[in-house]
Design an enzyme around this catalytic site. Structure first.
Site, PDB file in Angstrom:
ATOM      1  N   ARG A  32      25.047 -17.163  -6.599  1.00  0.00           N
ATOM      2  CA  ARG A  32      25.151 -18.083  -5.458  1.00  0.00           C
ATOM      3  C   ARG A  32      24.337 -17.526  -4.297  1.00  0.00           C
ATOM      4  NH1 ARG A  32      29.139 -17.252  -2.352  1.00  0.00           N
ATOM      5  NH2 ARG A  32      30.768 -17.278  -3.938  1.00  0.00           N
ATOM      6  N   TYR A  89      16.213 -42.326   6.633  1.00  0.00           N
ATOM      7  CA  TYR A  89      16.631 -42.416   5.227  1.00  0.00           C
ATOM      8  C   TYR A  89      18.133 -42.728   5.174  1.00  0.00           C
ATOM      9  CZ  TYR A  89      17.937 -40.874   0.561  1.00  0.00           C
ATOM     10  OH  TYR A  89      18.461 -40.813  -0.702  1.00  0.00           O
ATOM     11  N   ASP A  92      12.133 -33.910   8.433  1.00  0.00           N
ATOM     12  CA  ASP A  92      12.243 -34.257   7.021  1.00  0.00           C
ATOM     13  C   ASP A  92      10.820 -34.575   6.539  1.00  0.00           C
ATOM     14  OD1 ASP A  92      12.542 -35.534   4.556  1.00  0.00           O
ATOM     15  OD2 ASP A  92      14.406 -36.546   5.122  1.00  0.00           O
ATOM     16  N   LYS A 130      11.624 -35.426  -4.861  1.00  0.00           N
ATOM     17  CA  LYS A 130      10.546 -36.417  -4.796  1.00  0.00           C
ATOM     18  C   LYS A 130       9.203 -35.772  -5.170  1.00  0.00           C
ATOM     19  CE  LYS A 130      14.080 -38.760  -3.384  1.00  0.00           C
ATOM     20  NZ  LYS A 130      14.433 -38.941  -1.967  1.00  0.00           N
TER      21      LYS A 130
HETATM   22  C1  LIG Z   1      15.613 -38.797  -1.188  1.00  0.00           C
HETATM   23  C2  LIG Z   1      15.537 -38.425   0.235  1.00  0.00           C
HETATM   24  C3  LIG Z   1      16.496 -37.591   0.831  1.00  0.00           C
HETATM   25  C4  LIG Z   1      17.730 -37.097   0.075  1.00  0.00           C
HETATM   26  O1  LIG Z   1      17.392 -36.185  -0.916  1.00  0.00           O
HETATM   27  P1  LIG Z   1      18.218 -36.061  -2.315  1.00  0.00           P
HETATM   28  O2  LIG Z   1      17.413 -35.046  -3.043  1.00  0.00           O
HETATM   29  O3  LIG Z   1      18.237 -37.411  -2.937  1.00  0.00           O
HETATM   30  O4  LIG Z   1      19.579 -35.579  -1.952  1.00  0.00           O
HETATM   31  C5  LIG Z   1      16.340 -37.254   2.165  1.00  0.00           C
HETATM   32  N1  LIG Z   1      15.284 -37.716   2.877  1.00  0.00           N
HETATM   33  C6  LIG Z   1      14.339 -38.515   2.330  1.00  0.00           C
HETATM   34  C7  LIG Z   1      13.220 -38.987   3.169  1.00  0.00           C
HETATM   35  C8  LIG Z   1      14.440 -38.891   0.996  1.00  0.00           C
HETATM   36  O5  LIG Z   1      13.513 -39.711   0.478  1.00  0.00           O
END
Ligand SMILES: *Cc1c(COP(=O)(O)O)cnc(C)c1O
Length: 379
Positions: free
Chosen positions: A46, A98, A170, A195
């Site tokens: 962890r 998001y 982000d 992504k």
């Molecule tokens: C998908 C996404 C998230 C969340 O991420 P997960 O890996 O699905 O938990 C946060 N911000 C953006 C812009 C995203 O496209």
């Protein structure tokens, strides 16, 4: 080192035990100690694991930061970061955030006495207007989803510095290949690694990257205390995905541009949202802070109904109808009924999410085939 070289080499050493060139999957929860406290830097997975550590080092290098931390999902990364805040603290964020981040802020952290303001951050004056002595964090997402608005990161950083507030960005949509927020004055970069970084639609993971050591120590403490860490197998898959990040993003950008330009010429299409167009309202900021414009494209239809959108959404073959984005394969989605379904119609329409809005994650297939697929679906 330039980006492509870092993607392939940063943080990675041949395995000291065997010389294996690829980072092994250290599928272990614990590590033998010669005497209490006498270990090789790893005590319990962890806290740290060598496969995850290699990935964290690699991500830190790609974002021009000093410290990387990986989490079990993008949401887990944001959740951990928000635990730096205390009741009474305030956060300013964008009004087309998001959906998952919006839910975490308003349905989870608001319950613990943290206050969130959502403003159109493309206009920096809207941020400044909400700053007060309780503001602790600016949460920026750029480009935004699905409207592809662009927020000026350096401008937001200037506001954050002036008022001694943390700025988190982000960077999921742009990736460090197109945009490095730490270079523009941000304190924290967050990724849904799920992504583009993973890039193959086979892993769910999140990450944070920072420059500052004291901030990194606070986040390591929370990462270890809260424990939302990814496993070594997923870390290995992402390391493998990142090795081709630069060439994948180049192709996503080329294909994104050609698809956006094609859509503009289609008589059934009304508006096309892509920050590379000179007439995009934030094109100048995009040009200043991004190296190219990415593979995410949204558009509306002249017949602005859910039924008309459904005609298109159900008739593509190469663009698969699905949530998510950033994989090598093209995806098509309908924000009004999928990602933004929980937002009332009048509310979502204010930010441009109308009934016929369609979002594309343009993949790295041959673009002629992608355009033919859209042409057929739209005719
Ligand atoms: C998908 C996404 C998230 C969340 O991420 P997960 O890996 O699905 O938990 C946060 N911000 C953006 C812009 C995203 O496209």
């Amino acid at each position: 080192m330039k980006f492509g070289t870092k993607a392939i080499h940063a943080g990675l050493e041949p395995d000291p035990a065997t010389g294996a060139i690829m980072t092994p999957i250290y599928q272990t929860s614990t590590y033998v100690q010669a005497a209490p406290g006498d270990h090789k830097g790893y005590e319990y997975s962890r806290t740290q694991n060598p496969t995850r550590h290699a990935l964290e080092q690699n991500l830190a290098a790609l974002e021009n930061g000093n410290y990387g931390l990986c989490f079990g999902s993008g949401m887990a990364a944001i959740d951990t970061l928000l635990k730096m805040l205390l009741p009474g603290d305030e956060v300013i964020s964008t009004n087309d955030l998001y959906g998952g981040s919006y839910r975490l802020f308003t349905k989870v952290f608001a319950q613990y006495g943290i206050k969130f303001h959502f403003v159109a951050m493309s206009d920096l004056a809207n941020i400044e207007a909400k700053v007060n002595d309780k503001t602790r964090l600016l949460w920026v997402e750029t480009p935004t989803n699905p409207m592809m608005n662009i927020i000026d990161i350096a401008g937001a950083a200037a506001i954050a510095k002036k008022h001694n507030i943390l700025l988190a960005v982000d960077n999921t949509f742009a990736t460090p290949y197109l945009q490095t927020p730490l270079d523009l004055g941000a304190d924290i970069v967050m990724h849904s690694v799920t992504k583009y970084l993973g890039g193959h639609s086979d892993v769910v993971m999140g990450a944070l990257v920072v420059k500052d050591e004291a901030l990194a120590q606070k986040l390591y403490f929370l990462q270890n205390s809260c424990g939302a860490v990814p496993g070594p197998q997923d870390s290995f898959l992402v390391l493998r995905g990142i090795k081709t990040l630069h060439i994948r993003i180049q192709r996503h950008c080329e294909n994104g541009r050609k698809v956006a330009e094609y859509l503009k010429t289609n008589p059934k299409v009304d508006k096309v949202y892509w920050p590379g167009f000179p007439e995009h309202p934030n094109h100048d900021v995009a040009k200043k802070q991004m190296r190219d414009f990415g593979g995410m494209v949204s558009f509306t239809l002249k017949t602005n109904t859910i039924a008309a959108a459904n005609e298109v959404l159900t008739r593509t073959h190469l663009f698969s109808l699905a949530e998510s984005l950033g994989g090598v394969e093209s995806l098509i989605g309908h924000p009004a009924t999928m990602t933004h379904a929980s937002i009332p119609k009048e509310e979502r329409e204010k930010t441009g999410v109308v009934d016929s809005l369609i979002r594309l994650s343009v993949g790295i297939e041959d673009v002629e085939d992608l355009i033919a697929d859209l042409e057929k679906a739209l005719s």
